[in-house]
Design an enzyme around this catalytic site. Structure first.
Site, PDB file in Angstrom:
ATOM      1  N   GLU A  85       0.755  -1.265  -0.056  1.00 14.14           N
ATOM      2  CA  GLU A  85       0.099  -0.058  -0.076  1.00 14.14           C
ATOM      3  C   GLU A  85       0.632   1.285  -0.186  1.00 14.14           C
ATOM      4  OE1 GLU A  85      -3.976  -1.188   2.558  1.00 14.14           O
ATOM      5  OE2 GLU A  85      -2.224  -0.878   3.650  1.00 14.14           O
ATOM      6  N   CYS A  86       0.599   2.066  -0.882  1.00 13.26           N
ATOM      7  CA  CYS A  86       1.232   3.514  -1.048  1.00 13.26           C
ATOM      8  C   CYS A  86       2.713   3.383  -0.915  1.00 13.26           C
ATOM      9  CB  CYS A  86       0.848   4.396   0.057  1.00 13.26           C
ATOM     10  SG  CYS A  86       0.990   6.302  -0.370  1.00 13.26           S
ATOM     11  N   GLY A  87       3.379   3.410   0.165  1.00 14.24           N
ATOM     12  CA  GLY A  87       4.722   3.427   0.358  1.00 14.24           C
ATOM     13  C   GLY A  87       5.290   1.819  -0.143  1.00 14.24           C
ATOM     14  N   THR A 126      -1.013  -0.824  -4.594  1.00 13.71           N
ATOM     15  CA  THR A 126      -2.216  -0.013  -4.475  1.00 13.71           C
ATOM     16  C   THR A 126      -1.603   1.317  -4.010  1.00 13.71           C
ATOM     17  OG1 THR A 126      -4.310   0.477  -3.857  1.00 13.71           O
ATOM     18  CG2 THR A 126      -3.178  -1.073  -2.769  1.00 13.71           C
TER      19      THR A 126
END
Length: 446
Positions: free
Chosen positions: A323-325, A422
């Site tokens: 997720e993200c990072g 994501t």
């Protein structure tokens, strides 16, 4: 089912009024008294809960209507508060500031759901009598929200306090002096994490000296009984049969909703923390990489043997979710002050930007691509990032968004092998957790 849970919600008139510092200081002051405090944070924030957790010694939980609904808020609140003497909820932004200009998902909304008395933090820097017009407005704006007391922050002197104390629409519970030396530093995603600054914890002394803790405890104990959902019993497999999901936990990856981790465990997973910045090769059956600050630790991530380990496991079909990072780390490279090699699992490069790229709630669903371990379950969550992901032309996506920016063009969930990356910080559903654990179990049996 009715439950007696002493509780208060610490709210502010606006962001920057000192609410987080005072809420954290209040938690620390109560803990120093020997009170068992269960902390909460309204909204999708990861950073403030890290300070709460460090102070209270109990995981802080998010209470977010958009991601959890009323039933989810009540259930999480009741389950997490078990064994605590008091629940302290820190609100987000201003008391009535919710989604898209409404009060939906605001601190006031959560206060109504939980019938929680509100203690309002007001910043009195450069103001005296006029602050009571603000207090009166907040008190009368929504009669369904009970503002039980005020904590006046940034008192400049005894004279300043006396001028304000001449009028009182709502009981004063605290007069907190200016404390510039106790301020916590910020960066692009908010305050620094708890392990990077002890200031919040040390603020307990200031609150103990400046606030009426006995009256605050009395207000919390006077909160009415709360209707909570009856918990649903879940059977989990014996430990020897449980697949192991490695959870990246270090300075680079530190953004996790505690409810997500608990749901994975209830779905049958054993969770094993590991550090991608260290030379670790964890013995796991799946990997979950949350958000955080890979851009601040890109050199260590590039050097670590864990980068090749994850690339090899992804190619072997291990289920991996980032997720993200985590998404950025799963890309081929990350451009920050220079370009750093990342795991190279996903066909894309991540680029840090000076401007905010996305902020808000996300809703969508995983697609029906053959072989995708998630199936067609829904996804909901939040996004907040100062980066973009530049995908190769052949890139494939697992998620189609109905609301939110994602990676771009309504797509999120860049996928390769059994890996998904994501931008959405998802609030996991039970269905998603079952799918993730089942995929880990299937890989374990290979």
């Amino acid at each position: 089912m009715q439950a007696e849970i002493p509780r208060i919600l610490i709210a502010g008139t606006h962001s920057g009024c000192g609410k987080t510092t005072i809420a954290s200081g209040l938690m620390a002051a109560l803990v120093a008294r020997g009170v068992t405090v269960q902390p909460f944070k309204t909204g999708p924030d990861f950073i403030d809960p890290s300070h709460h957790t460090l102070i209270c010694g109990r995981p802080s939980r998010n209470l977010d209507f958009c991601m959890m609904g009323e039933t989810g808020i009540r259930r999480t609140f009741a389950e997490a508060s078990a064994g605590a003497d008091i629940a302290v909820i820190e609100g987000a932004m201003g008391l009535f500031d919710g989604r898209e200009g409404s009060d939906t998902a605001s601190a006031a909304h959560v206060a109504r759901i939980l019938k929680a008395p509100v203690i309002l933090v007001v910043d009195v820097h450069a103001v005296s009598l006029s602050i009571h017009a603000v207090v009166k407005g907040f008190r009368d704006f929504d009669p369904r929200v009970k503002i039980a007391g005020i904590i006046y922050n940034k008192i400049g002197s005894d004279r300043h306090r006396q001028m304000i104390a001449q009028e009182e629409f709502v009981p004063a519970l605290g007069w907190v002096p200016k404390q510039p030396e106790s301020e916590v530093k910020s960066r692009h995603l908010g305050l620094v994490m708890a392990h990077e600054s002890p200031a919040m914890k040390t603020y307990g002394r200031v609150i103990a000296e400046s606030c009426d803790l006995d009256r605050i405890l009395d207000i919390a104990r006077a909160a009415p009984p709360l209707n909570i959902p009856v918990p649903v019993a879940q059977k989990t497999p014996a430990a020897r049969h449980r697949p192991v999901i490695g959870v990246a936990r270090d300075d680079a990856f530190c953004f996790y909703y505690q409810d997500n981790l608990d749901r994975l465990a209830r779905a049958g997973a054993e969770l094993h923390p590991f550090s991608p910045t260290a030379d670790t090769e964890p013995d796991v059956d799946a990997i979950y990489i949350g958000g955080g600050y890979p851009e601040l630790h890109a050199e260590a991530l590039e050097r670590s043997r864990c980068r090749q380990f994850i690339r090899d496991r992804a190619a072997a079909g291990m289920p991996i979710y980032g997720e993200c990072g985590g998404l950025m780390y799963l890309c081929g490279s990350l451009e920050a002050d220079r370009e750093y090699e990342m795991t190279g699992v996903l066909p894309a490069r991540a680029v840090m930007t000076k401007k905010l790229q996305a902020l808000g709630y996300v809703q969508g669903a995983f697609g029906s691509r053959a072989g995708l371990w998630t199936g067609t379950v829904a996804i909901q969550g939040h996004e907040f990032h100062y980066s973009r992901v530049e995908c190769d032309p052949e890139a494939r996506f697992a998620i189609r968004l109905g609301h939110g920016a994602g990676i771009g063009d309504g797509n999120d969930g860049l996928t390769e092998y059994n890996t998904i990356g994501t931008y959405t910080h998802a609030y996991f559903t039970d269905a998603f957790c079952r799918k993730f654990v089942a995929a880990a179990a299937a890989f374990k049996k290979r």
